[in-house]
Design a protein around this motif. Sequence first.
Motif, PDB file in Angstrom:
ATOM      1  N   VAL A   1       0.852  -1.185   0.000  1.00 31.19           N
ATOM      2  CA  VAL A   1       0.000   0.000   0.000  1.00 31.19           C
ATOM      3  C   VAL A   1       0.887   1.234   0.000  1.00 31.19           C
ATOM      4  O   VAL A   1       1.867   1.301   0.754  1.00 31.19           O
ATOM      5  N   LYS A   2       0.556   2.206  -0.857  1.00 31.66           N
ATOM      6  CA  LYS A   2       1.247   3.492  -0.847  1.00 31.66           C
ATOM      7  C   LYS A   2       0.208   4.596  -0.712  1.00 31.66           C
ATOM      8  O   LYS A   2      -0.728   4.695  -1.510  1.00 31.66           O
ATOM      9  N   ILE A   3       0.380   5.433   0.317  1.00 33.15           N
ATOM     10  CA  ILE A   3      -0.511   6.571   0.561  1.00 33.15           C
ATOM     11  C   ILE A   3       0.344   7.819   0.457  1.00 33.15           C
ATOM     12  O   ILE A   3       1.296   7.995   1.229  1.00 33.15           O
ATOM     13  N   SER A   4       0.034   8.690  -0.479  1.00 30.08           N
ATOM     14  CA  SER A   4       0.907   9.840  -0.706  1.00 30.08           C
ATOM     15  C   SER A   4       0.106  11.103  -0.954  1.00 30.08           C
ATOM     16  O   SER A   4      -1.007  11.068  -1.495  1.00 30.08           O
ATOM     17  N   ASN A   5       0.685  12.241  -0.523  1.00 31.41           N
ATOM     18  CA  ASN A   5       0.169  13.577  -0.853  1.00 31.41           C
ATOM     19  C   ASN A   5      -1.291  13.765  -0.453  1.00 31.41           C
ATOM     20  O   ASN A   5      -2.070  14.363  -1.189  1.00 31.41           O
ATOM     21  N   CYS A   6      -1.669  13.272   0.710  1.00 34.56           N
ATOM     22  CA  CYS A   6      -3.045  13.406   1.197  1.00 34.56           C
ATOM     23  C   CYS A   6      -3.098  14.493   2.266  1.00 34.56           C
ATOM     24  O   CYS A   6      -2.199  14.606   3.099  1.00 34.56           O
ATOM     25  N   HIS A   7      -4.183  15.274   2.257  1.00 34.84           N
ATOM     26  CA  HIS A   7      -4.310  16.393   3.185  1.00 34.84           C
ATOM     27  C   HIS A   7      -5.704  16.417   3.793  1.00 34.84           C
ATOM     28  O   HIS A   7      -6.708  16.243   3.078  1.00 34.84           O
ATOM     29  N   ASP A   8      -5.770  16.600   5.101  1.00 31.26           N
ATOM     30  CA  ASP A   8      -7.041  16.757   5.811  1.00 31.26           C
ATOM     31  C   ASP A   8      -8.000  15.622   5.464  1.00 31.26           C
ATOM     32  O   ASP A   8      -9.160  15.847   5.134  1.00 31.26           O
ATOM     33  N   SER A   9      -7.507  14.404   5.544  1.00 34.63           N
ATOM     34  CA  SER A   9      -8.307  13.240   5.165  1.00 34.63           C
ATOM     35  C   SER A   9      -8.176  12.154   6.226  1.00 34.63           C
ATOM     36  O   SER A   9      -7.312  12.211   7.105  1.00 34.63           O
ATOM     37  N   VAL A  10      -9.053  11.161   6.129  1.00 33.41           N
ATOM     38  CA  VAL A  10      -8.995   9.993   6.996  1.00 33.41           C
ATOM     39  C   VAL A  10      -8.943   8.762   6.095  1.00 33.41           C
ATOM     40  O   VAL A  10      -9.801   8.586   5.230  1.00 33.41           O
ATOM     41  N   VAL A  11      -7.920   7.936   6.306  1.00 30.27           N
ATOM     42  CA  VAL A  11      -7.719   6.760   5.468  1.00 30.27           C
ATOM     43  C   VAL A  11      -7.741   5.518   6.348  1.00 30.27           C
ATOM     44  O   VAL A  11      -6.973   5.417   7.318  1.00 30.27           O
ATOM     45  N   TYR A  12      -8.629   4.589   6.030  1.00 32.13           N
ATOM     46  CA  TYR A  12      -8.712   3.309   6.734  1.00 32.13           C
ATOM     47  C   TYR A  12      -8.292   2.205   5.763  1.00 32.13           C
ATOM     48  O   TYR A  12      -8.940   1.998   4.743  1.00 32.13           O
ATOM     49  N   ILE A  13      -7.210   1.497   6.099  1.00 34.18           N
ATOM     50  CA  ILE A  13      -6.810   0.316   5.347  1.00 34.18           C
ATOM     51  C   ILE A  13      -6.961  -0.866   6.300  1.00 34.18           C
ATOM     52  O   ILE A  13      -6.026  -1.242   7.015  1.00 34.18           O
ATOM     53  N   LEU A  14      -8.147  -1.430   6.371  1.00 36.21           N
ATOM     54  CA  LEU A  14      -8.452  -2.486   7.341  1.00 36.21           C
ATOM     55  C   LEU A  14      -8.222  -3.835   6.664  1.00 36.21           C
ATOM     56  O   LEU A  14      -9.152  -4.554   6.299  1.00 36.21           O
ATOM     57  N   ALA A  15      -6.944  -4.168   6.528  1.00 43.98           N
ATOM     58  CA  ALA A  15      -6.578  -5.367   5.779  1.00 43.98           C
ATOM     59  C   ALA A  15      -5.160  -5.776   6.151  1.00 43.98           C
ATOM     60  O   ALA A  15      -4.367  -4.950   6.601  1.00 43.98           O
ATOM     61  N   PRO A  16      -4.824  -7.043   5.944  1.00 42.21           N
ATOM     62  CA  PRO A  16      -3.417  -7.437   6.090  1.00 42.21           C
ATOM     63  C   PRO A  16      -2.649  -7.031   4.838  1.00 42.21           C
ATOM     64  O   PRO A  16      -3.198  -6.993   3.734  1.00 42.21           O
TER      65      PRO A  16
END
Length: 586
Positions: A348-363
Amino acid sequence: MNVGSSGCFDQKQQQLRILRVRREPFEYGLLPMPRLIFPDPLTALRGLYSKLRSEGNSILVRSTDGNVHIDCAGIALALDLSEDEAQLVLETLLSVLPDIQHGSSATSSPSPSDGSVSFEDFLLFLYIQNYKKPPIRPHKDAASVADVWPSSSAFDGIMATLSPLQIRTGRKSFPSQVDEESHQLSYIQKHLPQLLCLLANMSAEDETDSQVLTLEQFDHLGFLLHVGEKGCASVPLSQLAPFFANSDPDMPAAPVLLQQVLEWLLEHLSVVADRSQERCRENGPEGDVDVTMLDASANTTFAPVSPRGTPTGGPSKIRNRQDGLTYIDGITKVSVLKTENEICGGSVKISNCHDSVVYILAPMKYASIYGCSDSIIVLGAAEKVVKIEYCERVQLIVCSRRVRITNCRECLFNLAVNERPLILGENHNLQVAPYNTFYPRLEAHLAQASIDVSVNKWDKFLTLGVLDPHDSLPHAAGVADAPAEGASLLSPDRYTNFVIPKWNDSESALEHITKGNPFVIPKAYIVAQQQRSKAVDSLRNTLKNVPMDESRRQDLTQAIHVHFREWLYASGNIRQLYEFQDYDKD
């Protein structure tokens, strides 16, 4: 004749399509330790190999699979490192080894409990420590980021000047994912002759034309080169090579001339490079993150957009690549949810995010967070490594084998980690705290990722030097002499549980669901939680028992509701409520 030629061509194209460079050693395996970086790695590692051979069994050990391994004590002696530094090298190498079983040929990834690694993998790991990323041109428009990055700070004299939003708004000047992968491929192409000489145990006097490579030595290139496709199990590299394919496991394959191996590999890698560049030109800068060294098409979905917020720079894309990489990039004022069916155990790559909520509910195996600000990121169980770089005011909640933090400001990390967290580069006002959440499938994901819930080294972080030799971002003069800043422990009075919303009521019907935080919380944090709970109960009872008529009670209730709504809007949580409603409808 033409039919036969066509069949051979199709077979060759099939072979080319499944050979690529492994990202993991370059993205998660580089350590900013001067003793690991050699100006002339081939000469230095030849000398190291001769030194260790002369030392006898005191450093190199023969493992049960018949191969030569090196353990933590051996690494410390070989590189003149402290015990902590040698353990860091061993853990880092273990975290980027490929998950491939090589049968009798032996480069399968040992578990950390084995306490050793293949000596050939150790040499390749040391060789690539001199890898450099492409130079980066810094963004100059400071006014465009004044609302995120502090315009004036006591730390500006010694800290890097690039903020997450500067990185995001000037992203066309920065290497994209495909740029980095292309650079990794170019590096392998350039250094492949030296890497093969190293694996073949060649001395400087040996003639390349007469030197041979065995199947076992060739398979160790699986540390840097990958064979396989999405949905298919990884296989040893030798099964792709025509000179080793279909070898009888009961009869050792004959060694092959090193020059023949080199020509075969360079031919395949050059075609992969050409196809990668062609796809990059076709897709342009916005599409290049979907380009891989495989001949893969991208599957693109869109994150939900809240009523009050819209993504900056166009639509927010969440991309699933065929090589197992889920890419969440450039979202603003958005909530994102990805579950195990959408991650499939990859990266998983999470980049350049602002004022957000990210849920990666996984292995997952690997996770990378880059250039984010003012966001909350919740990750499931990460089997290998989670790294977070150039982030500001981000709360990361994660359980993983290991975590790596680089160049971050004012971030909070709620951690459950089996190995010591590593803090690198220039950091300011970092705080660490115990893991503080759960979701129904958490324990199943922890078991799948082989994370031990009885071990949590969240507060045993290891801080290395300020400057990272692999970092090409600009730094202020004199920063090399500044002491490295680590992290402080979050005060127990500020520790709170993070509640993950329930999107799917059907999860409650599962037999084996997680009903609480599976990790042990230190006593001081438990006591602080109990005291806050008592204070809330006391306030509730006080309000309930205060004598007042019904009209005043209604006024009090309305005032509480008004303040609660104001808090929802001020904190941005109202946006999540709207988005959760939309998600439930979907």
